[in-house]
Design a protein around this motif. Structure first.
Motif, PDB file in Angstrom:
ATOM      1  N   PRO A 295       0.815  -1.215   0.000  1.00 28.65           N
ATOM      2  CA  PRO A 295       0.000   0.000   0.000  1.00 28.65           C
ATOM      3  C   PRO A 295       0.850   1.268   0.000  1.00 28.65           C
ATOM      4  O   PRO A 295       1.844   1.381   0.724  1.00 28.65           O
ATOM      5  CB  PRO A 295      -0.809  -0.126   1.300  1.00 28.65           C
ATOM      6  N   GLY A 296       0.466   2.208  -0.882  1.00 31.46           N
ATOM      7  CA  GLY A 296       1.134   3.494  -0.955  1.00 31.46           C
ATOM      8  C   GLY A 296       2.294   3.564  -1.913  1.00 31.46           C
ATOM      9  O   GLY A 296       2.839   4.647  -2.137  1.00 31.46           O
ATOM     10  N   THR A 297       2.689   2.432  -2.503  1.00 36.38           N
ATOM     11  CA  THR A 297       3.860   2.431  -3.375  1.00 36.38           C
ATOM     12  C   THR A 297       3.525   2.565  -4.852  1.00 36.38           C
ATOM     13  O   THR A 297       4.417   2.903  -5.652  1.00 36.38           O
ATOM     14  CB  THR A 297       4.681   1.143  -3.175  1.00 36.38           C
ATOM     15  N   ALA A 298       2.287   2.292  -5.233  1.00 35.66           N
ATOM     16  CA  ALA A 298       1.932   2.336  -6.655  1.00 35.66           C
ATOM     17  C   ALA A 298       0.481   2.790  -6.825  1.00 35.66           C
ATOM     18  O   ALA A 298      -0.354   2.056  -7.346  1.00 35.66           O
ATOM     19  CB  ALA A 298       2.145   0.963  -7.306  1.00 35.66           C
ATOM     20  N   PRO A 299       0.159   4.012  -6.401  1.00 36.38           N
ATOM     21  CA  PRO A 299      -1.233   4.476  -6.466  1.00 36.38           C
ATOM     22  C   PRO A 299      -1.788   4.543  -7.881  1.00 36.38           C
ATOM     23  O   PRO A 299      -3.011   4.519  -8.077  1.00 36.38           O
ATOM     24  CB  PRO A 299      -1.172   5.867  -5.824  1.00 36.38           C
ATOM     25  N   HIS A 300      -0.900   4.607  -8.890  1.00 33.29           N
ATOM     26  CA  HIS A 300      -1.364   4.666 -10.284  1.00 33.29           C
ATOM     27  C   HIS A 300      -2.119   3.412 -10.696  1.00 33.29           C
ATOM     28  O   HIS A 300      -2.902   3.439 -11.648  1.00 33.29           O
ATOM     29  CB  HIS A 300      -0.163   4.870 -11.210  1.00 33.29           C
ATOM     30  N   LEU A 301      -1.921   2.289  -9.986  1.00 35.61           N
ATOM     31  CA  LEU A 301      -2.606   1.050 -10.365  1.00 35.61           C
ATOM     32  C   LEU A 301      -4.127   1.179 -10.280  1.00 35.61           C
ATOM     33  O   LEU A 301      -4.851   0.474 -10.984  1.00 35.61           O
ATOM     34  CB  LEU A 301      -2.135  -0.105  -9.473  1.00 35.61           C
ATOM     35  N   ALA A 302      -4.613   2.079  -9.439  1.00 38.84           N
ATOM     36  CA  ALA A 302      -6.055   2.272  -9.314  1.00 38.84           C
ATOM     37  C   ALA A 302      -6.680   2.803 -10.592  1.00 38.84           C
ATOM     38  O   ALA A 302      -7.908   2.752 -10.763  1.00 38.84           O
ATOM     39  CB  ALA A 302      -6.355   3.228  -8.161  1.00 38.84           C
ATOM     40  N   ASN A 303      -5.860   3.296 -11.509  1.00 40.98           N
ATOM     41  CA  ASN A 303      -6.364   3.831 -12.771  1.00 40.98           C
ATOM     42  C   ASN A 303      -6.224   2.840 -13.928  1.00 40.98           C
ATOM     43  O   ASN A 303      -6.468   3.195 -15.077  1.00 40.98           O
ATOM     44  CB  ASN A 303      -5.629   5.129 -13.110  1.00 40.98           C
ATOM     45  N   LEU A 304      -5.846   1.601 -13.604  1.00 37.79           N
ATOM     46  CA  LEU A 304      -5.811   0.519 -14.595  1.00 37.79           C
ATOM     47  C   LEU A 304      -6.923  -0.457 -14.262  1.00 37.79           C
ATOM     48  O   LEU A 304      -6.870  -1.155 -13.245  1.00 37.79           O
ATOM     49  CB  LEU A 304      -4.460  -0.200 -14.567  1.00 37.79           C
ATOM     50  N   HIS A 305      -7.937  -0.510 -15.106  1.00 39.36           N
ATOM     51  CA  HIS A 305      -9.096  -1.369 -14.862  1.00 39.36           C
ATOM     52  C   HIS A 305      -9.012  -2.603 -15.764  1.00 39.36           C
ATOM     53  O   HIS A 305      -8.836  -2.492 -16.980  1.00 39.36           O
ATOM     54  CB  HIS A 305     -10.384  -0.592 -15.131  1.00 39.36           C
ATOM     55  N   VAL A 306      -9.164  -3.768 -15.158  1.00 40.28           N
ATOM     56  CA  VAL A 306      -8.945  -5.043 -15.838  1.00 40.28           C
ATOM     57  C   VAL A 306     -10.293  -5.672 -16.184  1.00 40.28           C
ATOM     58  O   VAL A 306     -11.061  -6.035 -15.283  1.00 40.28           O
ATOM     59  CB  VAL A 306      -8.128  -6.004 -14.954  1.00 40.28           C
ATOM     60  N   TYR A 307     -10.560  -5.788 -17.474  1.00 35.56           N
ATOM     61  CA  TYR A 307     -11.825  -6.399 -17.881  1.00 35.56           C
ATOM     62  C   TYR A 307     -11.540  -7.566 -18.816  1.00 35.56           C
ATOM     63  O   TYR A 307     -11.879  -7.555 -20.004  1.00 35.56           O
ATOM     64  CB  TYR A 307     -12.741  -5.354 -18.536  1.00 35.56           C
ATOM     65  N   ASN A 308     -10.880  -8.564 -18.249  1.00 32.37           N
ATOM     66  CA  ASN A 308     -10.602  -9.795 -18.976  1.00 32.37           C
ATOM     67  C   ASN A 308     -10.659 -10.951 -17.981  1.00 32.37           C
ATOM     68  O   ASN A 308     -10.869 -10.730 -16.778  1.00 32.37           O
ATOM     69  CB  ASN A 308      -9.253  -9.707 -19.707  1.00 32.37           C
ATOM     70  N   PRO A 309     -10.517 -12.198 -18.436  1.00 33.56           N
ATOM     71  CA  PRO A 309     -10.738 -13.349 -17.547  1.00 33.56           C
ATOM     72  C   PRO A 309      -9.834 -13.436 -16.328  1.00 33.56           C
ATOM     73  O   PRO A 309     -10.050 -14.293 -15.477  1.00 33.56           O
ATOM     74  CB  PRO A 309     -10.531 -14.543 -18.485  1.00 33.56           C
TER      75      PRO A 309
END
Length: 480
Positions: A397-411
Motif C-alpha cells: 500500500p502506498g507504493t503504486a497508487p497509479h494502479l487504481a487507474n488501470l481497470h482489468v476487464y478480462n478473464p
C-alpha cells in the motif's frame, strides 16, 4: 430467414426515450490526450465506449491491434463454436437500453417466433449484431494500434503505441481499461510436451489462427477437455480431417456446470463483496470440476465415426518421426500430422510486455489470501486481486497508487468476480461498476475546478415583472 423490418428504427426510438447523450463534463488537462483509453475493440470495448459516453465522459479512445474490423474480436476468427455458450436471455452490451439488445435486433429482422425458436445465440448472428451495434452507435475504433507499454507518470499514463507497420508513438491517458481478451493478463498455455519437443509448424493453440483446410485427410490430435478443444476437433472434422483424436486428462469429460450455483441475483450482484475465503473456495470448486463443454459441442464431434475420445489420457512423450508427431500415452503409440492444444491460458501479469513497468507492484491473490494446504492452487494464486471496480491493487500500500487507474476487464478477474470477465455474463454487473468508479475518480481528481463550476453564476430564468402584478398588497389595497 426473411428480414421483417429494420432494427435501426426500434433502436432510435429507444435512444430518444432515454434522452440525449450528456455533454462531456471532464475538464481538459494540459498534456493529456485521453481521459480513458480502452484496449480492445471487441464486444466489451464497444460497450464501455458507449457506457462512458452515456456517463458524460468524453475524450475516450478505443484501440485494437487488428488491422480492420473483420480481424477484431474472436467471433469471426478464433471462436469456432456454432452457438454462444451462454443463455440468450443475458443482458449484454445494451446494458439498460432494451432497444439495443440482441433480442430486439434479432426480432426486428426475423420476428419474435424466430427468436423463440433458438435455444442459444448463433455465433455468426452474434458477430453480425455486434457489428450493427458498433456502427449504429457510431463507436470509433482505431484499428492497427497495439499497446506496447504502459508507463505511469504522475497522475496519468504514457502509452507507447505501435501502428500496423511497427512504428511507435506516444499518447497520454488518465485511465486505461484492459478489454484485451482471454490472454490479456497472461498467455496461451501450451503443454510442455508440445512446445519443448515439437517444431512450431506441427502444433497450434486454439487461440491462434489455424488453417483447418490444410488438415483435410490428415490425422489430428486435440489436447484438452473444455469447449474450445471440442470446437477445434469439430472444425477439423468438418474440414475433412481423416481422423481426430481428442485427449482429456480427466477420467470423464467435465459435465457439471458449477458456476450455475451462483447465477441467481443475490450471489451474482454481491459476489465481489464475499469474503476472500469463500471466493477462493468457489474458484477452487470450479477448477476441480473442470470447464464444461455444452452438450451440442460434444454431440458435434461424437456424430463423426472418425472421432476418437481418449479419457485419463495425459501425453507423456512426443517427438518428430518422418515429419509427423510420434506420441506415447502409457503403452500406446500414435502418429499425427498436427496437434491442437485446447488447454486454456496462463494468468500472470509479469508475462505481459505492456505491463512490464507496473506488473511487479500488482497485488495477486497469493499475496492477499493464504489457503489451507489442501486448498492451495498456484494457478488461482497468480490471478490479480482486483478492487470493486476491476482496478489493480498495490502489493505494498502506498507504493503504486497509479494502479487504481488501470481497470482489468478480462478473464483474469475470475477469482475476484466469479464469472468469466469479458464474456456476456459479466456485463450487466461489472461495466456499470467500472464506469461509475471512473466517473467518481475523474470528478474528485478535478474537484477544485468542479467546485468553481458548482459555485458559478447562474443567470435567472426570469425577473420580478413576471409575478409583480400578483403580489399581495394587504387589505389596504381595497380601502377607498
Amino acid at each position: 430467414m426473411t428480414i421483417t423490418s429494420n432494427p435501426d428504427a426500434t433502436a432510435l426510438e429507444a435512444l430518444r426515450l432515454s434522452g440525449p447523450d450528456p455533454d462531456n463534463w471532464v475538464p481538459d488537462r494540459a498534456g493529456i490526450d485521453h481521459n480513458v483509453v480502452i484496449v480492445g475493440g471487441g464486444q466489451t470495448g464497444a460497450a464501455f465506449a458507449f457506457a462512458l459516453r452515456r456517463a458524460g465522459i468524453g475524450k475516450v479512445s478505443v484501440i485494437d491491434a487488428a488491422t480492420d474490423e473483420a480481424g477484431a474480436g474472436v467471433w469471426l476468427n478464433r471462436a469456432r463454436m456454432n452457438k454462444l455458450r451462454t443463455p440468450k436471455t443475458l443482458v449484454g452490451p445494451e446494458l439498460s437500453i432494451a432497444g439495443l439488445s440482441f433480442q430486439t435486433w434479432f426480432e426486428a429482422r426475423w420476428g419474435a417466433a424466430a427468436y423463440a425458436d433458438i435455444d442459444r445465440i448463433p455465433r455468426a448472428r452474434w458477430a453480425e449484431y455486434l457489428g450493427w451495434y458498433r456502427h449504429f452507435l457510431k463507436i470509433p475504433i482505431r484499428y492497427g494500434t497495439r499497446l506496447a507499454r504502459i508507463e505511469p507518470v504522475d497522475s496519468h499514463f504514457r502509452l507507447r503505441l505501435l501502428n500496423a507497420t511497427g512504428d511507435e508513438h506516444v499518447e497520454t491517458a488518465r485511465k486505461v481499461i484492459l478489454c484485451n481478451g482471454v490472454a490479456g493478463n497472461g498467455a496461451a498455455q501450451v503443454p510442455p510436451v508440445l512446445h519443448e519437443n515439437l517444431p512450431r509448424t506441427l502444433y497450434a493453440h486454439t487461440s491462434e489462427a489455424i488453417d483447418f483446410k490444410a488438415l483435410r485427410d490428415k490425422t489430428v490430435a486435440v489436447i484438452g477437455g473444455a469447449a474450445s478443444a471440442f470446437d477445434a476437433a469439430a472444425t477439423a472434422l468438418e474440414a475433412g480431417a481423416a481422423q481426430v483424436h481428442l485427449f482429456v486428462r480427466r477420467d470423464a469429460v467435465p459435465a457439471v456446470p458449477i458456476t450455475r450455483t451462483r447465477a441467481y441475483p443475490g450471489a451474482y450482484d454481491n459476489y465481489p463483496q464475499l469474503p476472500d475465503a469463500l471466493r477462493w473456495r468457489q474458484a477452487l470448486r470450479f477448477r476441480k470440476a473442470g470447464s464444461t463443454p455444452p452438450v451440442d459441442a460434444v454431440e458435434r464431434v461424437t456424430k463423426h465415426p472418425n472421432f476418437h475420445l481418449h479419457l485419463g489420457a495425459a501425453w507423456s512423450h512426443a517427438s518428430v518421426e518422418g515429419g509427423r508427431i510420434a506420441a506415447r500415452l502409457g503403452n500406446e503409440q500414435f502418429q499425427f500430422d498436427f496437434a491442437i492444444a485446447g488447454t486454456g491460458y496462463l494468468v500472470d501479469p509479469v508475462v505481459r510486455p505492456e505491463l512490464s513497468a507496473v506488473s511487479k507492484d500488482i497485488l495477486l491473490w497469493r499475496d492477499r489470501y493464504v489457503p489451507e494446504d489442501h486448498e492451495r492452487d498456484d494457478y488461482l494464486g497468480a490471478h490479480p486481486y482486483l478492487g470493486a471496480a476491476h482496478e489493480y491493487l498495490e502489493k505494498v500500500p502506498g507504493t503504486a497508487p497509479h494502479l487504481a487507474n488501470l481497470h482489468v476487464y478480462n478473464p483474469a478477474g475470475l477469482v475476484s468476480f466469479g464469472v468469466p470477465v469479458g464474456d456476456v455474463p459479466s456485463m450487466k454487473r461489472d461495466i456499470p461498476a467500472v464506469v461509475s468508479r471512473i466517473s467518481r475518480d475523474l470528478f474528485l481528481a478535478d474537484l477544485d475546478r468542479h467546485e468553481v463550476r458548482l459555485n458559478g453564476d447562474v443567470p435567472p430564468d426570469f425577473n420580478e415583472t413576471l409575478y409583480a402584478h400578483s403580489v399581495w398588497q394587504g387589505e389596504k389595497a381595497g380601502i377607498a
